[in-house]
Structures are given as C-alpha cells and as structure tokens.
Design a protein around this motif. Structure first.
Motif, PDB file in Angstrom:
ATOM      1  N   ASP A 130     -14.500  -4.482  -4.820  1.00  0.00           N
ATOM      2  CA  ASP A 130     -14.679  -3.920  -3.483  1.00  0.00           C
ATOM      3  C   ASP A 130     -13.347  -3.698  -2.768  1.00  0.00           C
ATOM      4  O   ASP A 130     -13.184  -2.725  -2.045  1.00  0.00           O
ATOM      5  N   GLU A 131     -12.414  -4.647  -2.948  1.00  0.00           N
ATOM      6  CA  GLU A 131     -11.099  -4.556  -2.311  1.00  0.00           C
ATOM      7  C   GLU A 131     -10.022  -5.031  -3.271  1.00  0.00           C
ATOM      8  O   GLU A 131     -10.289  -5.869  -4.143  1.00  0.00           O
ATOM      9  N   MET A 132      -8.825  -4.482  -3.103  1.00  0.00           N
ATOM     10  CA  MET A 132      -7.680  -4.902  -3.913  1.00  0.00           C
ATOM     11  C   MET A 132      -6.486  -5.146  -3.005  1.00  0.00           C
ATOM     12  O   MET A 132      -6.224  -4.350  -2.103  1.00  0.00           O
ATOM     13  N   GLN A 156     -11.804   5.755  -6.588  1.00  0.00           N
ATOM     14  CA  GLN A 156     -10.969   6.038  -5.429  1.00  0.00           C
ATOM     15  C   GLN A 156     -10.985   4.865  -4.459  1.00  0.00           C
ATOM     16  O   GLN A 156     -12.035   4.279  -4.185  1.00  0.00           O
ATOM     17  N   PHE A 157      -9.804   4.554  -3.963  1.00  0.00           N
ATOM     18  CA  PHE A 157      -9.618   3.507  -2.967  1.00  0.00           C
ATOM     19  C   PHE A 157      -8.900   4.104  -1.773  1.00  0.00           C
ATOM     20  O   PHE A 157      -8.161   5.080  -1.901  1.00  0.00           O
ATOM     21  N   GLU A 158      -9.120   3.496  -0.613  1.00  0.00           N
ATOM     22  CA  GLU A 158      -8.397   3.907   0.586  1.00  0.00           C
ATOM     23  C   GLU A 158      -7.507   2.758   1.050  1.00  0.00           C
ATOM     24  O   GLU A 158      -7.900   1.591   0.997  1.00  0.00           O
ATOM     25  N   LEU A 159      -6.317   3.103   1.477  1.00  0.00           N
ATOM     26  CA  LEU A 159      -5.372   2.107   1.974  1.00  0.00           C
ATOM     27  C   LEU A 159      -5.847   1.610   3.327  1.00  0.00           C
ATOM     28  O   LEU A 159      -6.129   2.399   4.230  1.00  0.00           O
ATOM     29  N   ILE A 160      -5.975   0.273   3.462  1.00  0.00           N
ATOM     30  CA  ILE A 160      -6.427  -0.283   4.746  1.00  0.00           C
ATOM     31  C   ILE A 160      -5.337  -1.089   5.442  1.00  0.00           C
ATOM     32  O   ILE A 160      -5.430  -1.329   6.641  1.00  0.00           O
ATOM     33  N   ASP A 161      -4.288  -1.492   4.691  1.00  0.00           N
ATOM     34  CA  ASP A 161      -3.219  -2.260   5.320  1.00  0.00           C
ATOM     35  C   ASP A 161      -2.036  -2.357   4.379  1.00  0.00           C
ATOM     36  O   ASP A 161      -2.195  -2.318   3.155  1.00  0.00           O
ATOM     37  N   THR A 162      -0.859  -2.472   4.956  1.00  0.00           N
ATOM     38  CA  THR A 162       0.351  -2.783   4.184  1.00  0.00           C
ATOM     39  C   THR A 162       1.111  -3.861   4.933  1.00  0.00           C
ATOM     40  O   THR A 162       1.013  -3.988   6.164  1.00  0.00           O
ATOM     41  N   LYS A 163       1.837  -4.635   4.197  1.00  0.00           N
ATOM     42  CA  LYS A 163       2.688  -5.664   4.799  1.00  0.00           C
ATOM     43  C   LYS A 163       3.960  -5.730   3.956  1.00  0.00           C
ATOM     44  O   LYS A 163       3.899  -5.900   2.739  1.00  0.00           O
ATOM     45  N   GLY A 168      11.613  -7.671  -0.134  1.00  0.00           N
ATOM     46  CA  GLY A 168      11.209  -6.474  -0.859  1.00  0.00           C
ATOM     47  C   GLY A 168       9.790  -6.482  -1.369  1.00  0.00           C
ATOM     48  O   GLY A 168       9.312  -5.468  -1.889  1.00  0.00           O
ATOM     49  N   VAL A 169       9.080  -7.593  -1.246  1.00  0.00           N
ATOM     50  CA  VAL A 169       7.673  -7.636  -1.651  1.00  0.00           C
ATOM     51  C   VAL A 169       6.866  -6.799  -0.654  1.00  0.00           C
ATOM     52  O   VAL A 169       7.105  -6.851   0.550  1.00  0.00           O
ATOM     53  N   VAL A 170       5.930  -6.020  -1.190  1.00  0.00           N
ATOM     54  CA  VAL A 170       5.054  -5.218  -0.347  1.00  0.00           C
ATOM     55  C   VAL A 170       3.613  -5.476  -0.782  1.00  0.00           C
ATOM     56  O   VAL A 170       3.273  -5.326  -1.950  1.00  0.00           O
ATOM     57  N   ASN A 171       2.777  -5.909   0.157  1.00  0.00           N
ATOM     58  CA  ASN A 171       1.346  -6.061  -0.100  1.00  0.00           C
ATOM     59  C   ASN A 171       0.645  -4.764   0.281  1.00  0.00           C
ATOM     60  O   ASN A 171       0.780  -4.286   1.413  1.00  0.00           O
ATOM     61  N   LEU A 172      -0.087  -4.230  -0.683  1.00  0.00           N
ATOM     62  CA  LEU A 172      -0.875  -3.015  -0.459  1.00  0.00           C
ATOM     63  C   LEU A 172      -2.346  -3.402  -0.522  1.00  0.00           C
ATOM     64  O   LEU A 172      -2.804  -3.896  -1.546  1.00  0.00           O
ATOM     65  N   TYR A 174      -6.260  -2.285  -0.349  1.00  0.00           N
ATOM     66  CA  TYR A 174      -7.132  -1.136  -0.543  1.00  0.00           C
ATOM     67  C   TYR A 174      -8.587  -1.537  -0.493  1.00  0.00           C
ATOM     68  O   TYR A 174      -8.942  -2.646  -0.907  1.00  0.00           O
ATOM     69  N   ARG A 175      -9.428  -0.631  -0.053  1.00  0.00           N
ATOM     70  CA  ARG A 175     -10.876  -0.799  -0.096  1.00  0.00           C
ATOM     71  C   ARG A 175     -11.450   0.355  -0.905  1.00  0.00           C
ATOM     72  O   ARG A 175     -11.009   1.510  -0.758  1.00  0.00           O
ATOM     73  N   LYS A 176     -12.445   0.058  -1.740  1.00  0.00           N
ATOM     74  CA  LYS A 176     -13.074   1.100  -2.546  1.00  0.00           C
ATOM     75  C   LYS A 176     -13.767   2.091  -1.619  1.00  0.00           C
ATOM     76  O   LYS A 176     -14.478   1.686  -0.688  1.00  0.00           O
ATOM     77  N   LYS A 177     -13.531   3.359  -1.880  1.00  0.00           N
ATOM     78  CA  LYS A 177     -14.207   4.399  -1.105  1.00  0.00           C
ATOM     79  C   LYS A 177     -15.652   4.471  -1.535  1.00  0.00           C
ATOM     80  O   LYS A 177     -15.974   4.362  -2.706  1.00  0.00           O
TER      81      LYS A 177
END
Length: 179
Positions: A130-132, A156-163, A168-172, A174-177
C-alpha cells in the motif's frame, strides 16, 4: 484499514544489500546527528513484520537481541522445516495474499514488509504493498541484491512526502495509486 508498508534502505544504484547479504555500507553511513530517519515514528505504527528467510538470517547474524520482539514476526520461506530462533516469530510457507488478508482483519496496526528483494517483488506482483518508504543512501555499490529483482509488475505510486537529511539520505514516501 491496515496498510502493508515497505520501509527499506537502498543505494543510489538500487541495491538493498551486497551480494553476500551484508549491510555494512548502511551501518558505515556517517550520521553525526544520530538521526533515526523517522524509524521510531514509523515503527510505532507497526503491529506485524514480514521478511524473507535470508533477511531474517542476516539480522540474526549481527548477534543482537531480536529488534522486533514487540511485534508478531512472520518469516517467509519455502522450507517448511526451517526453525525460527526468536520469540513471537513464525515461519510462513503459504500464500501471501491469505496471510495479508488475515493480518489486515486481525491487526490493529500496520504491517511492515522488511524485505528482501524477492519477497518485495512477490508482494508487488500480488498487489499487496500500500505504501513504500525508500531511504536513498548516497552510495553506489555497483552490484548487490536489487530492490526490485526479477520482473515486478507495473504498479503506479504517488509521492506523498520527502525528507532530506544533512548527510545526504533522502526518504521518499509513496502511496499506491488506486484506479
């Protein structure tokens, strides 16, 4: 409704571990701020964890206490005779869709798909994620265990947040469309 959530670290070139299964590159990552990258907040929402047998064996090889003792753990394996070595842990050899249906009905909290790559692809192919959250670690390994091995089906997933973090670490996230 409870969600199946993948939270995993990946290199920039898409590997979740060395070919040997080692995560030494992840633990060598400089972290001067001692950030947990949102892990405690994420884990507080989890009731069950699911992982493959190789991932389970790798975690046990660190010689630390089982970090998921307060959650029900399911270890997926094709070997029905495999013996788990930790409390509150079961071996699972059946159909993933049945396990997830049961957990979603019984659990009060979300379900964490820990890894590894083959299990992630199986979950994607059964439309179970459901989410990644993918924590991109700024390193290239050149080879290793891929995040999405084999042939995952198009999803397909949609981006819901980034941190973004100072090292240099980036959390992406995603939620499944849904259609």
């Amino acid at each position: 409704m409870r969600q199946v959530r993948l939270w995993i670290a990946s290199t920039l070139d898409g590997y979740i571990a060395r070919k040997s299964g080692s995560l030494d590159w992840l633990y060598a990552m400089e972290n001067p701020e001692k950030s947990d990258y949102g892990y405690q907040e994420f884990y507080s929402q989890i009731g069950s964890v699911i992982m493959g047998r190789k991932t389970y064996d790798e975690i046990l090889s660190y010689g630390v206490d089982w970090p998921y003792s307060d959650s029900k753990s399911y270890i997926f394996s094709f070997n029905e005779n495999y013996k788990v070595k930790t409390a509150n842990t079961s071996i699972f050899t059946g159909q993933l869709t049945k396990l997830i249906k049961t957990l979603k009905e019984e659990e009060e909290n979300d379900i964490w798909l820990v890894g590894g790559g083959q299990l992630i692809t199986a979950f994607l192919n059964d439309d179970l994620i459901d989410e990644m959250t993918i924590s991109l670690i700024p390193i290239l390994l050149g080879e290793g265990i891929p995040l999405f091995p084999g042939k995952p089906k198009e999803t397909q997933f949609e981006l819901i947040d980034t941190k973004c973090y100072d090292n240099g670490v980036v959390n992406l996230n995603y939620r499944k469309k849904t259609s």
